[in-house]
Design a protein around this motif. Structure first.
Motif, PDB file in Angstrom:
ATOM      1  N   ALA A   1       4.247 -45.545  15.713  1.00 55.91           N
ATOM      2  CA  ALA A   1       3.916 -45.589  17.145  1.00 55.91           C
ATOM      3  C   ALA A   1       3.284 -44.339  17.421  1.00 55.91           C
ATOM      4  O   ALA A   1       2.099 -44.565  18.360  1.00 55.91           O
ATOM      5  CB  ALA A   1       5.287 -45.726  17.991  1.00 55.91           C
ATOM      6  N   SER A   2       3.600 -43.158  16.938  1.00 49.78           N
ATOM      7  CA  SER A   2       2.716 -41.955  17.179  1.00 49.78           C
ATOM      8  C   SER A   2       1.416 -42.096  16.888  1.00 49.78           C
ATOM      9  O   SER A   2       0.526 -41.671  17.383  1.00 49.78           O
ATOM     10  CB  SER A   2       3.296 -40.855  16.377  1.00 49.78           C
ATOM     11  OG  SER A   2       2.666 -39.531  16.946  1.00 49.78           O
ATOM     12  N   LEU A   3       1.021 -42.843  15.744  1.00 51.45           N
ATOM     13  CA  LEU A   3      -0.211 -42.787  15.113  1.00 51.45           C
ATOM     14  C   LEU A   3      -1.163 -43.983  15.786  1.00 51.45           C
ATOM     15  O   LEU A   3      -2.357 -43.918  15.852  1.00 51.45           O
ATOM     16  CB  LEU A   3      -0.450 -42.962  13.553  1.00 51.45           C
ATOM     17  CG  LEU A   3       0.035 -41.593  12.952  1.00 51.45           C
ATOM     18  CD1 LEU A   3       0.518 -42.039  11.490  1.00 51.45           C
ATOM     19  CD2 LEU A   3      -1.418 -40.916  12.928  1.00 51.45           C
ATOM     20  N   PHE A   4      -0.516 -45.186  15.907  1.00 51.70           N
ATOM     21  CA  PHE A   4      -1.036 -46.380  16.567  1.00 51.70           C
ATOM     22  C   PHE A   4      -0.990 -46.584  17.860  1.00 51.70           C
ATOM     23  O   PHE A   4      -1.385 -47.554  18.488  1.00 51.70           O
ATOM     24  CB  PHE A   4      -0.316 -47.625  15.700  1.00 51.70           C
ATOM     25  CG  PHE A   4      -0.907 -47.698  14.280  1.00 51.70           C
ATOM     26  CD1 PHE A   4      -1.999 -48.485  13.873  1.00 51.70           C
ATOM     27  CD2 PHE A   4      -0.355 -46.709  13.278  1.00 51.70           C
ATOM     28  CE1 PHE A   4      -2.411 -48.423  12.600  1.00 51.70           C
ATOM     29  CE2 PHE A   4      -0.865 -46.891  12.082  1.00 51.70           C
ATOM     30  CZ  PHE A   4      -1.910 -47.754  11.586  1.00 51.70           C
ATOM     31  N   GLY A   5      -0.275 -46.012  18.850  1.00 52.98           N
ATOM     32  CA  GLY A   5      -0.338 -45.956  20.312  1.00 52.98           C
ATOM     33  C   GLY A   5      -1.726 -46.318  20.808  1.00 52.98           C
ATOM     34  O   GLY A   5      -2.850 -45.792  20.133  1.00 52.98           O
ATOM     35  N   GLN A   6      -1.709 -47.000  22.087  1.00 55.90           N
ATOM     36  CA  GLN A   6      -2.954 -47.233  22.616  1.00 55.90           C
ATOM     37  C   GLN A   6      -2.454 -47.376  24.059  1.00 55.90           C
ATOM     38  O   GLN A   6      -1.635 -47.993  24.662  1.00 55.90           O
ATOM     39  CB  GLN A   6      -3.340 -48.755  22.220  1.00 55.90           C
ATOM     40  CG  GLN A   6      -4.870 -49.115  22.650  1.00 55.90           C
ATOM     41  CD  GLN A   6      -5.167 -50.393  21.908  1.00 55.90           C
ATOM     42  OE1 GLN A   6      -5.396 -51.574  22.744  1.00 55.90           O
ATOM     43  NE2 GLN A   6      -5.744 -50.484  20.873  1.00 55.90           N
TER      44      GLN A   6
ATOM     45  N   ILE B   1       3.989 -42.097  24.047  1.00 61.06           N
ATOM     46  CA  ILE B   1       4.102 -41.623  25.590  1.00 61.06           C
ATOM     47  C   ILE B   1       3.296 -40.297  25.750  1.00 61.06           C
ATOM     48  O   ILE B   1       3.201 -39.423  24.740  1.00 61.06           O
ATOM     49  CB  ILE B   1       5.499 -41.691  26.001  1.00 61.06           C
ATOM     50  CG1 ILE B   1       6.369 -40.865  25.159  1.00 61.06           C
ATOM     51  CG2 ILE B   1       6.015 -43.017  26.121  1.00 61.06           C
ATOM     52  CD1 ILE B   1       7.736 -40.708  25.754  1.00 61.06           C
ATOM     53  N   ASP B   2       3.044 -39.742  26.776  1.00 63.06           N
ATOM     54  CA  ASP B   2       2.589 -38.142  27.160  1.00 63.06           C
ATOM     55  C   ASP B   2       3.469 -37.181  27.197  1.00 63.06           C
ATOM     56  O   ASP B   2       3.246 -36.401  27.909  1.00 63.06           O
ATOM     57  CB  ASP B   2       1.795 -38.360  28.702  1.00 63.06           C
ATOM     58  CG  ASP B   2       2.846 -38.629  29.651  1.00 63.06           C
ATOM     59  OD1 ASP B   2       3.979 -39.275  29.396  1.00 63.06           O
ATOM     60  OD2 ASP B   2       2.567 -38.376  30.901  1.00 63.06           O
ATOM     61  N   LYS B   3       4.619 -37.410  26.349  1.00 67.37           N
ATOM     62  CA  LYS B   3       5.410 -36.176  25.817  1.00 67.37           C
ATOM     63  C   LYS B   3       5.019 -35.839  24.508  1.00 67.37           C
ATOM     64  O   LYS B   3       4.989 -36.775  23.488  1.00 67.37           O
ATOM     65  CB  LYS B   3       6.768 -36.458  25.867  1.00 67.37           C
ATOM     66  CG  LYS B   3       7.317 -36.894  27.198  1.00 67.37           C
ATOM     67  CD  LYS B   3       7.275 -36.102  28.332  1.00 67.37           C
ATOM     68  CE  LYS B   3       7.564 -36.706  29.885  1.00 67.37           C
ATOM     69  NZ  LYS B   3       7.111 -35.955  30.737  1.00 67.37           N
TER      70      LYS B   3
ATOM     71  N   VAL C   1      -5.290 -30.768  17.906  1.00 67.05           N
ATOM     72  CA  VAL C   1      -4.850 -32.183  17.748  1.00 67.05           C
ATOM     73  C   VAL C   1      -3.367 -32.330  18.726  1.00 67.05           C
ATOM     74  O   VAL C   1      -2.726 -31.527  18.690  1.00 67.05           O
ATOM     75  CB  VAL C   1      -4.177 -32.499  16.326  1.00 67.05           C
ATOM     76  CG1 VAL C   1      -3.599 -33.708  16.147  1.00 67.05           C
ATOM     77  CG2 VAL C   1      -5.693 -32.300  15.243  1.00 67.05           C
ATOM     78  N   ARG C   2      -3.602 -33.644  19.301  1.00 65.51           N
ATOM     79  CA  ARG C   2      -2.395 -33.917  19.952  1.00 65.51           C
ATOM     80  C   ARG C   2      -1.576 -35.167  19.340  1.00 65.51           C
ATOM     81  O   ARG C   2      -2.256 -35.908  18.819  1.00 65.51           O
ATOM     82  CB  ARG C   2      -2.774 -34.127  21.338  1.00 65.51           C
ATOM     83  CG  ARG C   2      -3.846 -35.160  21.379  1.00 65.51           C
ATOM     84  CD  ARG C   2      -3.946 -35.774  23.058  1.00 65.51           C
ATOM     85  NE  ARG C   2      -2.778 -37.080  22.989  1.00 65.51           N
ATOM     86  CZ  ARG C   2      -3.113 -38.198  22.547  1.00 65.51           C
ATOM     87  NH1 ARG C   2      -4.141 -38.419  21.850  1.00 65.51           N
ATOM     88  NH2 ARG C   2      -2.043 -39.146  22.834  1.00 65.51           N
ATOM     89  N   ALA C   3      -0.388 -35.013  19.424  1.00 65.30           N
ATOM     90  CA  ALA C   3       0.557 -36.046  18.820  1.00 65.30           C
ATOM     91  C   ALA C   3       1.668 -36.538  19.665  1.00 65.30           C
ATOM     92  O   ALA C   3       2.276 -35.621  19.871  1.00 65.30           O
ATOM     93  CB  ALA C   3       1.099 -35.715  17.204  1.00 65.30           C
ATOM     94  N   PRO C   4       1.624 -37.746  19.959  1.00 62.95           N
ATOM     95  CA  PRO C   4       2.730 -38.248  21.105  1.00 62.95           C
ATOM     96  C   PRO C   4       3.910 -38.525  20.453  1.00 62.95           C
ATOM     97  O   PRO C   4       3.918 -38.912  19.519  1.00 62.95           O
ATOM     98  CB  PRO C   4       1.945 -39.556  21.740  1.00 62.95           C
ATOM     99  CG  PRO C   4       1.239 -39.881  20.501  1.00 62.95           C
ATOM    100  CD  PRO C   4       0.598 -38.802  19.779  1.00 62.95           C
ATOM    101  N   GLY C   5       5.142 -38.455  21.474  1.00 68.06           N
ATOM    102  CA  GLY C   5       6.214 -38.958  20.988  1.00 68.06           C
ATOM    103  C   GLY C   5       6.088 -40.362  21.263  1.00 68.06           C
ATOM    104  O   GLY C   5       5.126 -41.028  21.868  1.00 68.06           O
ATOM    105  N   ARG C   6       7.251 -41.160  21.235  1.00 65.85           N
ATOM    106  CA  ARG C   6       7.265 -42.344  21.532  1.00 65.85           C
ATOM    107  C   ARG C   6       8.407 -42.995  22.406  1.00 65.85           C
ATOM    108  O   ARG C   6       9.773 -42.258  22.218  1.00 65.85           O
ATOM    109  CB  ARG C   6       7.202 -43.392  20.262  1.00 65.85           C
ATOM    110  CG  ARG C   6       8.247 -43.125  19.200  1.00 65.85           C
ATOM    111  CD  ARG C   6       9.261 -44.507  19.296  1.00 65.85           C
ATOM    112  NE  ARG C   6      10.486 -44.549  18.545  1.00 65.85           N
ATOM    113  CZ  ARG C   6      11.670 -43.827  19.140  1.00 65.85           C
ATOM    114  NH1 ARG C   6      11.627 -43.643  20.477  1.00 65.85           N
ATOM    115  NH2 ARG C   6      12.919 -43.675  18.491  1.00 65.85           N
ATOM    116  N   VAL C   7       8.583 -44.151  22.795  1.00 64.27           N
ATOM    117  CA  VAL C   7       9.557 -44.808  23.273  1.00 64.27           C
ATOM    118  C   VAL C   7       9.683 -46.151  22.802  1.00 64.27           C
ATOM    119  O   VAL C   7       8.528 -46.729  22.357  1.00 64.27           O
ATOM    120  CB  VAL C   7       9.456 -44.962  24.927  1.00 64.27           C
ATOM    121  CG1 VAL C   7       9.820 -43.874  25.607  1.00 64.27           C
ATOM    122  CG2 VAL C   7       8.344 -45.863  25.516  1.00 64.27           C
ATOM    123  N   ASN C   8      10.811 -46.923  22.643  1.00 68.51           N
ATOM    124  CA  ASN C   8      10.865 -48.094  22.124  1.00 68.51           C
ATOM    125  C   ASN C   8      11.292 -49.066  23.195  1.00 68.51           C
ATOM    126  O   ASN C   8      12.623 -48.797  23.672  1.00 68.51           O
ATOM    127  CB  ASN C   8      11.812 -48.279  20.745  1.00 68.51           C
ATOM    128  CG  ASN C   8      11.776 -49.565  20.368  1.00 68.51           C
ATOM    129  OD1 ASN C   8      10.767 -50.363  20.316  1.00 68.51           O
ATOM    130  ND2 ASN C   8      12.994 -50.055  19.597  1.00 68.51           N
TER     131      ASN C   8
END
Length: 388
Positions: A172-177, A46-48, A21-28
């Motif tokens: 954001a981590s779960l719903f990113g697109q 984001i791709d971190k 599984v991969r789980a991304p960080g986020r920016v606001n």
């Protein structure tokens, strides 16, 4: 590749084939300190990322391994509780939430590690929580929807890490697109996606390298100041349940009663919610230079009205402003340190990074770390890795 290394380590350590599984960080991008005022935020995944290898082990024991730290933590399912191993608490908190819901948790093995810089405001903790929640939901066939996984992860942070966060980071981590930012209504949890032209513009984070001790105490103070403002307004406007419902006209009419400090705090929040709405319209019009102006406006409000910036963040924004290809910059996160987020034309990113590193170190003596990011999909599975 880190995800392959984690998968290989898992298979050698536990002699089993894991779910990856991969789980991304986020920016606001905009909408800071609006979440706890029931307002709007505009994050992106984001791709971190944090990578997980997880498998059920047929026992009543949880075995965790932090790939980055080279540390283990083992606990019986019946004994799950907050631990002195701080990194394990983010994972154990998720397990505890499954157990509270009387979901059939089984013993499992988990190896995780990632590329999210710690302390840079990209929500590594939320990624850890959401990645494990998604993995357990998949392995246990519990069929929880993503919003429930976000709530589970948020509660894990509240109860096991002791951080009373809003739901934005986990959401954001779960719903990113990929190719989109997502506007979240922090009251109703309704959300909508808006296009972001990642080919023309990139998001570059500049890490101030400072984290002032003011952050947590001042965060609580700001919350209290906002609550005081709402209490004053409610005497005249019962419908104002939070600053989300207040208008600039109402604030101006009762400025004297609010007092100068509370008035400034409330005005910032009301204006920031308006900026989020305006910024979304700019995205629909594919007008990223106009979006960038809202970012500058957000930073000015955080600096002058909400007073949560610091000299290093202000220096970063002012250094970025005149550089070729930069259309917007602002501090990101709670404040008093951390990163700025910069909206930069793709062709100018390399020269931007070079110029910022040189100028920031010259002015502050601090070596500048920068992170170039791409907007990606939210939490998901990776293809299995073949190990020779």
């Amino acid at each position: 590749m880190l995800s392959s290394a984690i998968a290989s380590f898992f298979q050698q350590r536990f002699a089993a084939t894991p779910l990856l599984v991969r789980a991304p960080g986020r920016v606001n991008l905009i909408g800071e300190h609006t979440d706890y005022n029931a307002g709007f935020v505009l994050p992106a995944a984001i791709d971190k990322e944090i990578y997980f290898a997880v498998a059920l082990n047929g026992t009543s024991t949880i075995r965790l391994h932090s790939f980055d730290l080279g540390e283990d933590h083992e606990v019986a399912l019946a004994d799950v509780a907050p631990s002195s191993t701080l990194w394990a608490n983010y994972l154990l908190g998720v397990v505890a939430q499954f157990q509270k819901r009387e979901l059939p948790v089984q013993g499992f093995d988990c190896v995780f590690g990632g590329t999210i810089p710690m302390g840079a405001g990209m929500s590594s903790s939320a990624a850890v929580e959401c990645g494990l929640a998604f993995a357990l939901d998949t392995l246990l066939h519990t069929r929880l929807d993503r919003m429930e996984l976000a709530r589970i992860s948020q509660k894990a942070e509240h109860e096991y890490a002791g951080v009373q966060c809003g739901i934005m980071d986990q959401f954001a981590s779960l719903f990113g697109q990929a190719g989109h930012v997502v506007r979240l209504d922090c009251r109703s949890l309704e959300y909508a996606y808006f296009p972001f032209d990642a080919n023309a513009y990139h998001l570059v984070l500049c890490n101030s390298g400072v984290k002032h001790s003011l952050a947590s105490s001042e965060y609580n103070t700001r919350r209290q100041e906002c609550e005081r403002g709402v209490a004053v307004l409610q005497q005249y406007y019962p419908e104002v349940a939070s600053l989300r419902d207040a208008t600039l006209e109402q604030l101006e009419k009762h400025q004297a009663e609010l007092g100068e400090v509370v008035y400034r705090r409330c005005r910032y929040v009301v204006e920031e919610n308006l900026r989020v709405e305006q910024a979304c319209q700019h995205l629909l019009a594919h007008d990223l230079p106009a979006f960038g102006q809202d970012m500058y406006g957000s930073h000015a409000g955080l600096r002058d009205q909400y007073e949560v910036s610091c000299p290093e963040l202000d220096i970063l924004v002012e250094l970025a402003r005149p550089l070729p290809g930069v259309v917007g910059a602002r501090m990101m996160g709670g404040g008093f340190g951390g990163c700025t987020i910069n909206l930069v034309e793709a062709s100018a990113v390399e020269s931007f990074v070079t110029a910022m590193k040189r100028a920031y170190e010259k002015q502050t003596g601090i070596a500048l770390e920068t992170y170039q990011t791409t907007i990606v999909d939210g939490v998901g599975m990776l293809a299995p890795v073949a190990v020779s």
